[in-house]
Design a protein around this motif. Structure first.
Motif, mmCIF file in Angstrom:
data_model
loop_
_atom_site.group_PDB
_atom_site.id
_atom_site.type_symbol
_atom_site.label_atom_id
_atom_site.label_comp_id
_atom_site.label_asym_id
_atom_site.label_seq_id
_atom_site.Cartn_x
_atom_site.Cartn_y
_atom_site.Cartn_z
ATOM 1 N N ILE A 27 0.840 -1.205 0.000
ATOM 2 C CA ILE A 27 0.000 0.000 0.000
ATOM 3 C C ILE A 27 0.871 1.249 0.000
ATOM 4 O O ILE A 27 0.523 2.246 -0.630
ATOM 5 C CB ILE A 27 -0.996 -0.025 1.177
ATOM 6 C CG1 ILE A 27 -2.052 -1.110 0.906
ATOM 7 C CG2 ILE A 27 -1.656 1.331 1.380
ATOM 8 C CD1 ILE A 27 -3.074 -1.299 2.003
ATOM 9 N N TYR A 28 2.035 1.181 0.645
ATOM 10 C CA TYR A 28 2.959 2.316 0.622
ATOM 11 C C TYR A 28 3.358 2.660 -0.813
ATOM 12 O O TYR A 28 3.316 3.827 -1.219
ATOM 13 C CB TYR A 28 4.197 2.009 1.467
ATOM 14 C CG TYR A 28 5.306 3.015 1.324
ATOM 15 C CD1 TYR A 28 5.149 4.318 1.779
ATOM 16 C CD2 TYR A 28 6.511 2.678 0.725
ATOM 17 C CE1 TYR A 28 6.163 5.246 1.648
ATOM 18 C CE2 TYR A 28 7.536 3.587 0.604
ATOM 19 C CZ TYR A 28 7.351 4.874 1.064
ATOM 20 O OH TYR A 28 8.353 5.795 0.926
ATOM 21 N N GLU A 29 3.726 1.647 -1.576
ATOM 22 C CA GLU A 29 4.116 1.888 -2.973
ATOM 23 C C GLU A 29 2.953 2.451 -3.782
ATOM 24 O O GLU A 29 3.126 3.338 -4.618
ATOM 25 C CB GLU A 29 4.651 0.602 -3.614
ATOM 26 C CG GLU A 29 5.966 0.133 -3.049
ATOM 27 C CD GLU A 29 7.090 1.153 -3.188
ATOM 28 O OE1 GLU A 29 7.130 1.897 -4.196
ATOM 29 O OE2 GLU A 29 7.941 1.207 -2.284
ATOM 30 N N GLN A 30 1.759 1.952 -3.529
ATOM 31 C CA GLN A 30 0.576 2.428 -4.256
ATOM 32 C C GLN A 30 0.241 3.868 -3.873
ATOM 33 O O GLN A 30 -0.124 4.677 -4.722
ATOM 34 C CB GLN A 30 -0.599 1.489 -3.988
ATOM 35 C CG GLN A 30 -0.366 0.111 -4.572
ATOM 36 C CD GLN A 30 -1.274 -0.949 -4.000
ATOM 37 O OE1 GLN A 30 -1.991 -0.736 -3.028
ATOM 38 N NE2 GLN A 30 -1.251 -2.128 -4.618
ATOM 39 N N MET A 31 0.382 4.194 -2.604
ATOM 40 C CA MET A 31 0.111 5.566 -2.168
ATOM 41 C C MET A 31 1.186 6.528 -2.688
ATOM 42 O O MET A 31 0.901 7.687 -2.972
ATOM 43 C CB MET A 31 -0.006 5.631 -0.643
ATOM 44 C CG MET A 31 -1.204 4.861 -0.100
ATOM 45 S SD MET A 31 -2.773 5.314 -0.873
ATOM 46 C CE MET A 31 -3.326 6.568 0.239
ATOM 47 N N ARG A 32 2.411 6.033 -2.823
ATOM 48 C CA ARG A 32 3.453 6.858 -3.439
ATOM 49 C C ARG A 32 3.076 7.196 -4.874
ATOM 50 O O ARG A 32 3.309 8.313 -5.342
ATOM 51 C CB ARG A 32 4.801 6.136 -3.420
ATOM 52 C CG ARG A 32 5.510 6.244 -2.103
ATOM 53 C CD ARG A 32 6.860 5.605 -2.129
ATOM 54 N NE ARG A 32 7.715 6.281 -3.108
ATOM 55 C CZ ARG A 32 8.801 5.749 -3.636
ATOM 56 N NH1 ARG A 32 9.171 4.530 -3.297
ATOM 57 N NH2 ARG A 32 9.513 6.401 -4.502
#
Length: 179
Positions: A27-32
């Motif tokens: 989710i971190y990568e997606q939010m980035r």
């Protein structure tokens, strides 16, 4: 509620959910991706504000922009935001999530701006200096080119800016001559 409180609360809720589901890093990568610095973000804002586009379509567009899979926790979260009429805050929520994740995982974003492309050796030398100052952190390095600097570089880590550019030196010289 103000614009800072709403994104912060949603980001904290998403962070807790991501820990529970084991999707924190994903989710971190997606939010980035959602918080990116490109012109596509402006297009996404227009889509989210358009009252003629159904909520399901808005959700699919945001899911696609984030690179998330259908049926994921992020899809459910995005649909919740849209149903609660908070779609306009999605980028700010993404920025808040990224900041929260970085804080919890000791990650520092280092933005190196130069007048021209640096060799890998030169870039590594700059990063090594930053590493000496911020021990215990993992770094995400972003390299940007800005010909207006004339020469030299700037390094930004959070709110701290080191300006070693020719443009800045000329500005300082001009101020000295004027005073």
């Amino acid at each position: 509620m103000n614009d800072g409180l709403i994104p912060s609360r949603y980001a904290k809720a998403l962070y807790k959910l991501s820990i529970e589901t084991g999707e924190c890093d994903e989710i971190y990568e997606q939010m980035r991706a959602l918080s990116g610095r490109n012109t596509a973000i402006d297009e996404l804002k227009r889509v989210m504000r358009n009252p003629y586009i159904p909520n399901e379509d808005k959700g699919r567009v945001m899911l696609l922009a984030a690179g998330a899979k259908p049926g994921s926790s992020l899809e459910k979260f995005i649909m919740l935001i849209i149903r609660n009429n908070r779609a306009e805050f999605l980028r700010k929520i993404a920025l808040s999530y990224v900041a929260l994740y970085r804080e919890k995982h000791n990650i520092a974003e280092v933005i190196v701006t130069t007048a021209a492309q640096l060799s890998e050796k030169e870039m590594q030398a700059i990063i090594d200096v930053v590493k000496k100052q911020l021990q215990g952190y993992t770094f995400e390095v972003v390299s940007e080119i800005n010909p207006d600097l004339i020469g030299g570089f700037t390094v930004q880590v959070g709110d701290v800016l080191l300006d070693a550019s020719v443009k800045n030196e000329l500005k300082n010289l001009r101020l000295k001559l004027l005073s």
